[in-house]
Design a protein around this motif. Structure first.
Motif, PDB file in Angstrom:
ATOM      1  N   SER A 230      10.439   1.717  14.842  1.00 26.18           N
ATOM      2  CA  SER A 230       9.745   0.515  15.297  1.00 26.18           C
ATOM      3  C   SER A 230       9.737   0.506  16.813  1.00 26.18           C
ATOM      4  N   ILE A 231       8.583   0.707  17.352  1.00 22.74           N
ATOM      5  CA  ILE A 231       8.438   0.734  18.802  1.00 22.74           C
ATOM      6  C   ILE A 231       6.995   0.380  19.132  1.00 22.74           C
ATOM      7  N   GLY A 232       6.813  -0.284  20.246  1.00 25.36           N
ATOM      8  CA  GLY A 232       5.449  -0.573  20.698  1.00 25.36           C
ATOM      9  C   GLY A 232       4.680  -1.437  19.726  1.00 25.36           C
ATOM     10  N   GLU A 233       3.742  -0.843  18.994  1.00 26.51           N
ATOM     11  CA  GLU A 233       2.821  -1.632  18.172  1.00 26.51           C
ATOM     12  C   GLU A 233       3.353  -1.925  16.775  1.00 26.51           C
ATOM     13  N   GLY A 234       4.624  -1.748  16.556  1.00 30.32           N
ATOM     14  CA  GLY A 234       5.182  -2.120  15.262  1.00 30.32           C
ATOM     15  C   GLY A 234       5.692  -0.938  14.482  1.00 30.32           C
ATOM     16  N   PRO A 235       6.173  -1.208  13.263  1.00 29.48           N
ATOM     17  CA  PRO A 235       6.821  -0.157  12.483  1.00 29.48           C
ATOM     18  C   PRO A 235       5.889   0.971  12.072  1.00 29.48           C
ATOM     19  N   ARG A 236       6.502   2.144  11.942  1.00 32.98           N
ATOM     20  CA  ARG A 236       5.836   3.321  11.386  1.00 32.98           C
ATOM     21  C   ARG A 236       6.830   3.915  10.384  1.00 32.98           C
ATOM     22  N   ILE A 237       6.338   4.217   9.188  1.00 36.35           N
ATOM     23  CA  ILE A 237       7.203   4.823   8.170  1.00 36.35           C
ATOM     24  C   ILE A 237       6.657   6.207   7.825  1.00 36.35           C
ATOM     25  N   ASP A 238       7.503   7.200   7.976  1.00 31.46           N
ATOM     26  CA  ASP A 238       7.175   8.563   7.532  1.00 31.46           C
ATOM     27  C   ASP A 238       7.872   8.804   6.194  1.00 31.46           C
ATOM     28  N   VAL A 239       7.124   9.335   5.251  1.00 29.93           N
ATOM     29  CA  VAL A 239       7.665   9.592   3.904  1.00 29.93           C
ATOM     30  C   VAL A 239       7.414  11.058   3.549  1.00 29.93           C
ATOM     31  N   TRP A 240       8.451  11.750   3.126  1.00 32.66           N
ATOM     32  CA  TRP A 240       8.306  13.108   2.596  1.00 32.66           C
ATOM     33  C   TRP A 240       8.732  13.080   1.137  1.00 32.66           C
ATOM     34  N   ILE A 241       7.887  13.578   0.260  1.00 27.62           N
ATOM     35  CA  ILE A 241       8.226  13.672  -1.162  1.00 27.62           C
ATOM     36  C   ILE A 241       8.031  15.130  -1.573  1.00 27.62           C
ATOM     37  N   SER A 242       9.107  15.743  -2.047  1.00 30.52           N
ATOM     38  CA  SER A 242       9.078  17.183  -2.339  1.00 30.52           C
ATOM     39  C   SER A 242       9.506  17.466  -3.769  1.00 30.52           C
ATOM     40  N   ASP A 243       8.978  18.565  -4.288  1.00 25.66           N
ATOM     41  CA  ASP A 243       9.478  19.097  -5.557  1.00 25.66           C
ATOM     42  C   ASP A 243       9.607  20.601  -5.406  1.00 25.66           C
TER      43      ASP A 243
ATOM     44  N   GLU B 180       0.845  -1.207   0.000  1.00 24.77           N
ATOM     45  CA  GLU B 180       0.000   0.000   0.000  1.00 24.77           C
ATOM     46  C   GLU B 180       0.878   1.254   0.000  1.00 24.77           C
ATOM     47  N   MET B 181       1.897   1.237   0.848  1.00 23.74           N
ATOM     48  CA  MET B 181       2.790   2.400   0.924  1.00 23.74           C
ATOM     49  C   MET B 181       3.514   2.632  -0.408  1.00 23.74           C
ATOM     50  N   THR B 182       3.997   1.563  -1.028  1.00 23.02           N
ATOM     51  CA  THR B 182       4.744   1.753  -2.277  1.00 23.02           C
ATOM     52  C   THR B 182       3.838   2.279  -3.392  1.00 23.02           C
ATOM     53  N   HIS B 183       2.586   1.836  -3.416  1.00 23.23           N
ATOM     54  CA  HIS B 183       1.670   2.375  -4.433  1.00 23.23           C
ATOM     55  C   HIS B 183       1.398   3.867  -4.197  1.00 23.23           C
ATOM     56  N   ALA B 184       1.323   4.278  -2.938  1.00 25.68           N
ATOM     57  CA  ALA B 184       1.128   5.708  -2.649  1.00 25.68           C
ATOM     58  C   ALA B 184       2.360   6.512  -3.075  1.00 25.68           C
ATOM     59  N   ILE B 185       3.543   5.982  -2.799  1.00 32.01           N
ATOM     60  CA  ILE B 185       4.785   6.668  -3.194  1.00 32.01           C
ATOM     61  C   ILE B 185       4.855   6.796  -4.714  1.00 32.01           C
ATOM     62  N   ILE B 186       4.475   5.748  -5.407  1.00 29.70           N
ATOM     63  CA  ILE B 186       4.467   5.786  -6.878  1.00 29.70           C
ATOM     64  C   ILE B 186       3.566   6.918  -7.377  1.00 29.70           C
ATOM     65  N   GLU B 187       2.371   7.023  -6.821  1.00 26.97           N
ATOM     66  CA  GLU B 187       1.446   8.079  -7.270  1.00 26.97           C
ATOM     67  C   GLU B 187       1.989   9.471  -6.935  1.00 26.97           C
ATOM     68  N   ALA B 188       2.602   9.610  -5.761  1.00 25.17           N
ATOM     69  CA  ALA B 188       3.142  10.922  -5.371  1.00 25.17           C
ATOM     70  C   ALA B 188       4.287  11.331  -6.303  1.00 25.17           C
ATOM     71  N   CYS B 189       5.136  10.383  -6.652  1.00 27.49           N
ATOM     72  CA  CYS B 189       6.247  10.692  -7.571  1.00 27.49           C
ATOM     73  C   CYS B 189       5.720  11.026  -8.961  1.00 27.49           C
ATOM     74  N   ILE B 190       4.701  10.306  -9.415  1.00 27.33           N
ATOM     75  CA  ILE B 190       4.118  10.597 -10.731  1.00 27.33           C
ATOM     76  C   ILE B 190       3.499  11.998 -10.729  1.00 27.33           C
ATOM     77  N   ASN B 191       2.793  12.337  -9.652  1.00 29.33           N
ATOM     78  CA  ASN B 191       2.215  13.689  -9.563  1.00 29.33           C
ATOM     79  C   ASN B 191       3.305  14.753  -9.651  1.00 29.33           C
ATOM     80  N   ALA B 192       4.405  14.525  -8.930  1.00 29.63           N
ATOM     81  CA  ALA B 192       5.506  15.492  -8.962  1.00 29.63           C
ATOM     82  C   ALA B 192       6.077  15.604 -10.377  1.00 29.63           C
ATOM     83  N   ARG B 193       6.267  14.463 -11.015  1.00 30.56           N
ATOM     84  CA  ARG B 193       6.875  14.447 -12.352  1.00 30.56           C
ATOM     85  C   ARG B 193       5.957  15.081 -13.391  1.00 30.56           C
ATOM     86  N   GLU B 194       4.655  14.787 -13.284  1.00 37.37           N
ATOM     87  CA  GLU B 194       3.729  15.236 -14.335  1.00 37.37           C
ATOM     88  C   GLU B 194       3.208  16.653 -14.119  1.00 37.37           C
TER      89      GLU B 194
END
Lengths: 116, 145
Positions: free
Chosen positions: B74-87, B43-57
């Protein structure tokens, strides 16, 4: 980066099964469209897209799949999908494909239901 | 006190065809190292793909670069990934973009990128200003409380 999509076709009496392998982006979507339109021109009216070996799609690729569905509907035919990953299934629902194309869990169920 | 396992990564990528796959793979590898499940990673990788496409297009940036930062904890209830995508592009109006969005489930050929991002991630925050570029900050949790 080599993310080229490959499409293999299993022609059946009244249609075909298209097996995709790789990323369905703009280029991949066009590759599927080319094969699908060739089959439609050869009177195939039921196309089943087996996405078992596709793990990534993007919104541009899906927009091309919607165009294929529309073209097949205009011809009175049917497009269906099977073997989607959970995230691709979710993406198809958000994009509206699920309203216009039947999605099957596996190929056996699809072939039986579509009489392919 | 429990120490959090943390991984960080920063990437600057050229806006070329399929570069979104490199971004998605990098984030996926980081998430995998932290033990995130494959379904959440997908799910995360598909969101990153769309964000990069939006930036590119749509960004219209002069430097033709996408700037990415991933922070995994990774603490407590499992991993958390924060992603920043900028242009560094022209920016956009998120409210106006959302207003053009077709109803969920209605077949529509384009304009679904932001909707897909919001559906696949647990938190999405967009910072953008006209001529000042865009940053999309997205968070994916293994278990959202």
């Amino acid at each position: 980066m080599n993310e080229e999509l490959r499409v293999a076709v299993d022609r059946r009496t009244n249609g075909a099964i298209l097996y995709t392998k790789g990323y369905i982006n703009n280029v991949g979507g066009e590759e599927i469209a080319n094969r699908a339109y060739e089959l439609m021109d050869a009177d195939a009216r039921i196309l089943l897209l087996n996405l078992r070996e596709t793990k990534i799609v993007n919104s541009i690729g899906i927009s091309i799949l919607i165009e294929i569905i529309e073209k097949m509907m205009d011809k009175g035919g049917k497009i269906a999908f099977c073997c989607l990953t959970p995230v691709i299934h979710k993406t198809f629902q958000i994009m509206g494909l699920a309203n216009y194309a039947t999605i099957y869990e596996n190929e056996e169920a699809a072939v039986q239901d579509l009489a392919l | 006190m429990t120490m959090a396992a943390e991984r960080q990564m920063e990437l600057t990528l050229p806006m070329v065809d399929d570069i979104e796959i490199a971004a998605a793979r990098a984030a996926g590898n980081l998430a995998r190292e932290l033990g995130m499940s494959s379904e959440k990673i997908d799910e995360m990788t598909h969101a990153i793909i769309e964000a990069c496409i939006n930036a590119r297009e749509h960004s219209g940036c002069a430097d033709n670069r996408i700037y990415l930062r991933f922070v995994g904890t990774s603490i407590g209830e499992g991993p958390r990934i924060d992603v920043w995508i900028s242009d560094h592009g022209r920016g956009f109006d998120p409210a106006e973009a959302r207003s053009r969005r077709p109803a969920p489930g209605m077949a529509h050929k384009r304009g679904r990128g932001l909707q897909l991002i919001e559906a696949h991630m647990d938190e999405v925050d967009i910072t953008t200003q006209q001529g000042g570029g865009t940053t999309i900050h997205m968070v994916k949790y293994e278990k959202k409380s």
